[in-house]
Design an enzyme around this catalytic site. Structure first.
Site, PDB file in Angstrom:
ATOM      1  N   ARG A  40      89.022 -58.339   3.717  1.00 10.66           N
ATOM      2  CA  ARG A  40      88.615 -59.550   4.428  1.00 10.66           C
ATOM      3  C   ARG A  40      89.372 -60.774   3.934  1.00 10.66           C
ATOM      4  NH1 ARG A  40      83.035 -57.490   5.804  1.00 10.66           N
ATOM      5  NH2 ARG A  40      81.908 -59.129   6.854  1.00 10.66           N
TER       6      ARG A  40
ATOM      7  N   ARG B 207      79.197 -66.962   9.026  1.00  7.66           N
ATOM      8  CA  ARG B 207      80.033 -65.756   8.863  1.00  7.66           C
ATOM      9  C   ARG B 207      81.298 -65.856   9.714  1.00  7.66           C
ATOM     10  NH1 ARG B 207      75.962 -61.236  10.398  1.00  7.66           N
ATOM     11  NH2 ARG B 207      77.527 -59.709   9.826  1.00  7.66           N
TER      12      ARG B 207
ATOM     13  N   LYS C 165      82.811 -53.083  15.077  1.00  3.57           N
ATOM     14  CA  LYS C 165      83.542 -52.141  14.217  1.00  3.57           C
ATOM     15  C   LYS C 165      82.670 -50.948  13.828  1.00  3.57           C
ATOM     16  CE  LYS C 165      84.536 -55.133  10.963  1.00  3.57           C
ATOM     17  NZ  LYS C 165      83.866 -56.367  11.448  1.00  3.57           N
TER      18      LYS C 165
ATOM     19  N   ARG D 189      70.462 -58.690  17.931  1.00  6.14           N
ATOM     20  CA  ARG D 189      70.482 -57.327  17.385  1.00  6.14           C
ATOM     21  C   ARG D 189      69.215 -57.040  16.561  1.00  6.14           C
ATOM     22  NH1 ARG D 189      75.520 -55.305  13.744  1.00  6.14           N
ATOM     23  NH2 ARG D 189      74.838 -56.932  12.311  1.00  6.14           N
TER      24      ARG D 189
ATOM     25  N   ARG E 216      68.407 -58.311  10.681  1.00  3.99           N
ATOM     26  CA  ARG E 216      69.084 -58.549   9.400  1.00  3.99           C
ATOM     27  C   ARG E 216      69.045 -60.042   9.100  1.00  3.99           C
ATOM     28  NH1 ARG E 216      74.875 -55.514   9.419  1.00  3.99           N
ATOM     29  NH2 ARG E 216      75.502 -57.447   8.426  1.00  3.99           N
TER      30      ARG E 216
HETATM   31  P1  AMP Z   1      79.319 -56.753   7.044  1.00  2.00           P
HETATM   32  O1  AMP Z   1      78.185 -55.832   7.321  1.00  2.00           O
HETATM   33  O2  AMP Z   1      80.655 -56.059   6.970  1.00  2.00           O
HETATM   34  O3  AMP Z   1      79.349 -57.961   7.940  1.00  2.00           O
HETATM   35  O4  AMP Z   1      79.078 -57.317   5.538  1.00  2.00           O
HETATM   36  C1  AMP Z   1      77.889 -57.973   5.194  1.00  2.00           C
HETATM   37  C2  AMP Z   1      78.150 -58.894   4.021  1.00  2.00           C
HETATM   38  O5  AMP Z   1      78.602 -58.129   2.879  1.00  2.00           O
HETATM   39  C3  AMP Z   1      79.233 -59.939   4.233  1.00  2.00           C
HETATM   40  O6  AMP Z   1      78.771 -61.089   4.930  1.00  2.00           O
HETATM   41  C4  AMP Z   1      79.629 -60.256   2.788  1.00  2.00           C
HETATM   42  O7  AMP Z   1      78.657 -61.057   2.145  1.00  2.00           O
HETATM   43  C5  AMP Z   1      79.584 -58.871   2.146  1.00  2.00           C
HETATM   44  N1  AMP Z   1      80.884 -58.174   2.275  1.00  2.00           N
HETATM   45  C6  AMP Z   1      81.131 -57.040   2.982  1.00  2.00           C
HETATM   46  N2  AMP Z   1      82.415 -56.696   2.900  1.00  2.00           N
HETATM   47  C7  AMP Z   1      83.017 -57.648   2.143  1.00  2.00           C
HETATM   48  C8  AMP Z   1      84.356 -57.871   1.727  1.00  2.00           C
HETATM   49  N3  AMP Z   1      85.359 -57.049   2.070  1.00  2.00           N
HETATM   50  N4  AMP Z   1      84.596 -58.970   0.963  1.00  2.00           N
HETATM   51  C9  AMP Z   1      83.623 -59.804   0.589  1.00  2.00           C
HETATM   52  N5  AMP Z   1      82.332 -59.662   0.962  1.00  2.00           N
HETATM   53  C10 AMP Z   1      82.032 -58.594   1.733  1.00  2.00           C
END
Ligand code: AMP
Length: 219
Positions: free
Chosen positions: A88, A163, A13, A122, A152
C-alpha cells in the site's frame, strides 16, 4: 504465479481474491484479514494495530512487511500466492521486491463515489463471513446461518473517507511504480463481482499463455 491485487479499499479485491483462489488454486494473503484475525484473537500485534485500523490509518511498513514475509514463507505459498491489500506504500513495494518476484499486478478500478456507497452499506456475517448490502438485503440476520450481521468499524462513512484519502496519498503512487515495470493490467470494476471476474480471468489467462510461449521459445 505471484499476483498483487491492487485497488482502493472497497474496489472489490476481496471478492476477486476468493474467485482467483478457487480457479487457480493459489492462496490469498490479505493483510487486512491477517490484522483482523490478530485483533479478534487479542494478540500483542492485534492490540497494537486495532486503534490504527479503526481510524482508517495505515499500520507501519515494518510491521506489515514482517507479517507478509512470514506468511509467504509458508508451504502453501510455495507455488504462488496473491496479495490483497499489500503493498500500500512505495516502501512496502520496495520491501516486497527484496523478498520475492511479482509476476502480475491487477489494478481494479472503481470510482470513489461507488466505493463509498458499497462500503457504508456493507454488512457482514461474523460466523460464515457472508457479505450483504443494506441496499438489497433488509434483514438484520444472515440468510445462511442466522447470525446477527454487523458493520465493520472502518466502514463508517467518516472512516471510509479517511481510508480513501490515505489511499490517494500513500497508495496511488504505486500505479506509476508498477506501470513502469510493465507489470500492471487494469480492470474496470463491474456491477457484479462475477462480471468483474470474467475480466480478471481474461488478464490472468493472457499472462499465463504469454509465459508458456516464452518458455517454449527458450527451449
Ligand atoms: P483492508 O481490509 O485491506 O482495507 O485493511 C484494513 C486495515 O488494515 C487498513 O485500513 C489498515 O489499517 C490495515 N492494513 C491492511 N493492509 C495494510 C498495509 N499493507 N499497510 C498498512 N496497513 C494495512
Amino acid at each position: 504465479m505471484n499476483i498483487i491485487l491492487f485497488g482502493a479499499p472497497g474496489s472489490g479485491k476481496g471478492s476477486q481474491a476468493s474467485r482467483i483462489e478457487e480457479v487457480y488454486g493459489i492462496p490469498n494473503v490479505s493483510t487486512g484479514n491477517l490484522f483482523r484475525e490478530h485483533v479478534k484473537n487479542k494478540t500483542e500485534l492485534g492490540k497494537q494495530v486495532e486503534e490504527i485500523m479503526n481510524r482508517g490509518e495505515l499500520v507501519s511498513n515494518a510491521i506489515v512487511l514482517a507479517m507478509v514475509k512470514e506468511r509467504i514463507s509458508q508451504p502453501d505459498c510455495k507455488n504462488g500466492f496473491m496479495l490483497d491489500g499489500f503493498p500500500r506504500t512505495i516502501a512496502q513495494a520496495e520491501g516486497l521486491m527484496a523478498m520475492t518476484k511479482i509476476d502480475l499486478v491487477i489494478f481494479i478500478e472503481c470510482p470513489f463515489i461507488e466505493i463509498e456507497r458499497r462500503l457504508t452499506t456493507r454488512r457482514l456475517c461474523p460466523t460464515c463471513s457472508e457479505i450483504y448490502s443494506t441496499i438489497s438485503y433488509f434483514k438484520p440476520t444472515c440468510a445462511k446461518c442466522g447470525s446477527t450481521l454487523y458493520q465493520r468499524d472502518d466502514d463508517k462513512v467518516t472512516v471510509v473517507r479517511k481510508r480513501l484519502n490515505v489511499y490517494q496519498t500513500e497508495s496511488e503512487p504505486l500505479i506509476d511504480f508498477y506501470s513502469k515495470q510493465k507489470k500492471m493490467v487494469r480492470v474496470i470494476s463491474q456491477d457484479s463481482a462475477d462480471e468483474t471476474f470474467k475480466l480478471v480471468k481474461k488478464e490472468i489467462d493472457k499472462f499465463l499463455s504469454s509465459q508458456r510461449k516464452e518458455k517454449k521459445a527458450k527451449k
